[in-house]
Design an enzyme around this catalytic site. Sequence first.
Site, PDB file in Angstrom:
ATOM      1  N   GLY A  89       0.825  -1.213   0.000  1.00  0.00           N
ATOM      2  CA  GLY A  89       0.000   0.000   0.000  1.00  0.00           C
ATOM      3  C   GLY A  89       0.853   1.255   0.000  1.00  0.00           C
ATOM      4  O   GLY A  89       2.088   1.193  -0.093  1.00  0.00           O
ATOM      5  N   ASP A 139       0.278  -8.644   1.422  1.00  0.00           N
ATOM      6  CA  ASP A 139      -0.778  -7.749   0.930  1.00  0.00           C
ATOM      7  C   ASP A 139      -1.736  -8.566   0.068  1.00  0.00           C
ATOM      8  O   ASP A 139      -1.311  -9.484  -0.634  1.00  0.00           O
ATOM      9  CB  ASP A 139      -0.162  -6.620   0.094  1.00  0.00           C
ATOM     10  CG  ASP A 139      -1.017  -5.371   0.083  1.00  0.00           C
ATOM     11  OD1 ASP A 139      -0.532  -4.316   0.530  1.00  0.00           O
ATOM     12  OD2 ASP A 139      -2.182  -5.439  -0.378  1.00  0.00           O
ATOM     13  N   THR A 150      -6.407  -2.618  -2.126  1.00  0.00           N
ATOM     14  CA  THR A 150      -6.126  -1.195  -2.411  1.00  0.00           C
ATOM     15  C   THR A 150      -4.632  -0.966  -2.640  1.00  0.00           C
ATOM     16  O   THR A 150      -4.249   0.090  -3.131  1.00  0.00           O
ATOM     17  CB  THR A 150      -6.636  -0.272  -1.272  1.00  0.00           C
ATOM     18  OG1 THR A 150      -6.101  -0.730  -0.023  1.00  0.00           O
ATOM     19  CG2 THR A 150      -8.153  -0.263  -1.210  1.00  0.00           C
ATOM     20  N   VAL A 209      -4.827 -10.913   5.136  1.00  0.00           N
ATOM     21  CA  VAL A 209      -4.567 -11.078   6.573  1.00  0.00           C
ATOM     22  C   VAL A 209      -5.854 -11.314   7.359  1.00  0.00           C
ATOM     23  O   VAL A 209      -5.827 -11.896   8.444  1.00  0.00           O
ATOM     24  CB  VAL A 209      -3.778  -9.862   7.120  1.00  0.00           C
ATOM     25  CG1 VAL A 209      -4.638  -8.596   7.119  1.00  0.00           C
ATOM     26  CG2 VAL A 209      -3.242 -10.139   8.517  1.00  0.00           C
ATOM     27  N   LEU A 213      -0.176  -2.476   8.798  1.00  0.00           N
ATOM     28  CA  LEU A 213      -0.616  -1.295   8.051  1.00  0.00           C
ATOM     29  C   LEU A 213      -1.738  -1.651   7.076  1.00  0.00           C
ATOM     30  O   LEU A 213      -1.998  -0.916   6.133  1.00  0.00           O
ATOM     31  CB  LEU A 213       0.561  -0.700   7.263  1.00  0.00           C
ATOM     32  CG  LEU A 213       1.819  -0.338   8.052  1.00  0.00           C
ATOM     33  CD1 LEU A 213       2.867   0.266   7.142  1.00  0.00           C
ATOM     34  CD2 LEU A 213       1.501   0.643   9.162  1.00  0.00           C
ATOM     35  N   SER A 266      -5.234  -1.915   5.660  1.00  0.00           N
ATOM     36  CA  SER A 266      -6.620  -1.414   5.685  1.00  0.00           C
ATOM     37  C   SER A 266      -6.810  -0.433   4.546  1.00  0.00           C
ATOM     38  O   SER A 266      -5.889   0.335   4.241  1.00  0.00           O
ATOM     39  CB  SER A 266      -6.935  -0.666   6.990  1.00  0.00           C
ATOM     40  OG  SER A 266      -8.271  -0.181   6.967  1.00  0.00           O
ATOM     41  N   ALA A 323      -1.163   0.327  13.099  1.00  0.00           N
ATOM     42  CA  ALA A 323      -1.433   1.625  12.475  1.00  0.00           C
ATOM     43  C   ALA A 323      -2.878   2.001  12.753  1.00  0.00           C
ATOM     44  O   ALA A 323      -3.788   1.621  12.032  1.00  0.00           O
ATOM     45  CB  ALA A 323      -1.176   1.542  10.974  1.00  0.00           C
ATOM     46  N   TYR A 329     -14.541   2.382   9.275  1.00  0.00           N
ATOM     47  CA  TYR A 329     -13.103   2.624   9.457  1.00  0.00           C
ATOM     48  C   TYR A 329     -12.815   3.013  10.902  1.00  0.00           C
ATOM     49  O   TYR A 329     -11.973   2.400  11.570  1.00  0.00           O
ATOM     50  CB  TYR A 329     -12.656   3.723   8.499  1.00  0.00           C
ATOM     51  CG  TYR A 329     -11.175   4.000   8.503  1.00  0.00           C
ATOM     52  CD1 TYR A 329     -10.267   3.062   8.005  1.00  0.00           C
ATOM     53  CD2 TYR A 329     -10.661   5.203   8.991  1.00  0.00           C
ATOM     54  CE1 TYR A 329      -8.897   3.324   7.989  1.00  0.00           C
ATOM     55  CE2 TYR A 329      -9.300   5.473   8.976  1.00  0.00           C
ATOM     56  CZ  TYR A 329      -8.424   4.529   8.478  1.00  0.00           C
ATOM     57  OH  TYR A 329      -7.065   4.779   8.471  1.00  0.00           O
ATOM     58  N   THR A 354      -1.808  11.661   5.864  1.00  0.00           N
ATOM     59  CA  THR A 354      -0.468  11.509   5.292  1.00  0.00           C
ATOM     60  C   THR A 354      -0.564  11.543   3.768  1.00  0.00           C
ATOM     61  O   THR A 354      -1.540  11.054   3.198  1.00  0.00           O
ATOM     62  CB  THR A 354       0.144  10.180   5.780  1.00  0.00           C
ATOM     63  OG1 THR A 354       0.137  10.196   7.215  1.00  0.00           O
ATOM     64  CG2 THR A 354       1.569  10.010   5.289  1.00  0.00           C
TER      65      THR A 354
END
Length: 316
Positions: free
Chosen positions: A11, A32, A36, A58, A74, A76, A115, A146, A176
């Site tokens: 990602g 992964d 996305t 995962v 990380l 999502s 994360a 989320y 970010t």
Amino acid sequence: MKTYVVVGGAGFLGSHMCDLLIDRGDAVLCVDNLVTGAKANIEHLQPHERFTFIENAVSLSLDIDEPIDAVMNLASPASPKDYFRFPIETLDVGSLGTRNCIDLALRNDAPMLMASTSEVYGDPTVHPQTEDYWGNVNPIGVRSVYDEAKRFSEALIMAFVREHGLRGRIARIFNTYGPRMKPDDGRVVSNFVVQALRGDPITIYGDGSQTRSFCFVQDEIAGLVALADSNVVGPVNIGNPGEFTISELATMVVDMTGSRSRLVYEPLPSDDPTQRCPDITMAKELLGWEPTVDLAEGLQRTIAYFSSIDAGATGN
Ligand code: UDP
């Protein structure tokens, strides 16, 4: 040399984390499912002997038999556009996926970085947000898939820290941006930069008075790795406290690209937070970390990236 499992490693954030770890001499198992994420983000790492890509969801399993030294979760969807499109997957990865990461970390007595997100603060009534603020989240709104998944993952980590001595490390990430965001990612910085490069209208949702605090991706990753390598459970805010209205961001992007785009106003998505700014006292004091790239410089690098991949090619 340590072996890090980076879940969500293809990602936007994950691929930059793989870069940092490989650059400093560690080994990376990048996991992964490419929902996305994208193979293109890690293409340059594939030939590296310390880098391994494992295509795996995962939420279903995380069966890694070799010994590992840390788990970085990380995984999502993170753009509202993406988690509106994949609501169930977002809830699954925050709950089942986090649980699978915890189990792997416990089996190896390894630290696990989670994360989490500034979205746990919802539409905050405390400003700037300190880690002891409990947040103001609509538990059944469209963003809840989320926000609540991340709140659940924090609760899960803390239960395992208390019950089983998990070496949990919780980071709350603030907006970010930077190279490798997808041109159609949907988040505000990539939208505005791509629109400006194309000469398309800049889409401001609402009246543009809502604020965000934008952290350049390399700063963010340095903070996350510092937390993972520390003894701090957290949660710790990792973000850049420079706060801007969305209108200010639009003006900066138009000025810096020399674009002829005009500003247009569209409806505000529901439950869109009105203000957001991290208090990063904890990160500074406990990790010795603070961001080094301000918005003007980070935007310059992001504009250069989108220009280099020809994101402005159509319509200009
Ligand atoms: N936003 C906007 N125009 C866009 C995309 C987003 O005005 O084309 C706004 C959005 O409504 C929010 C802010 O910019 O107030 C940040 O949105 P983003 O999706 O980047 O991240 P969020 O912080 O909402 O998760």
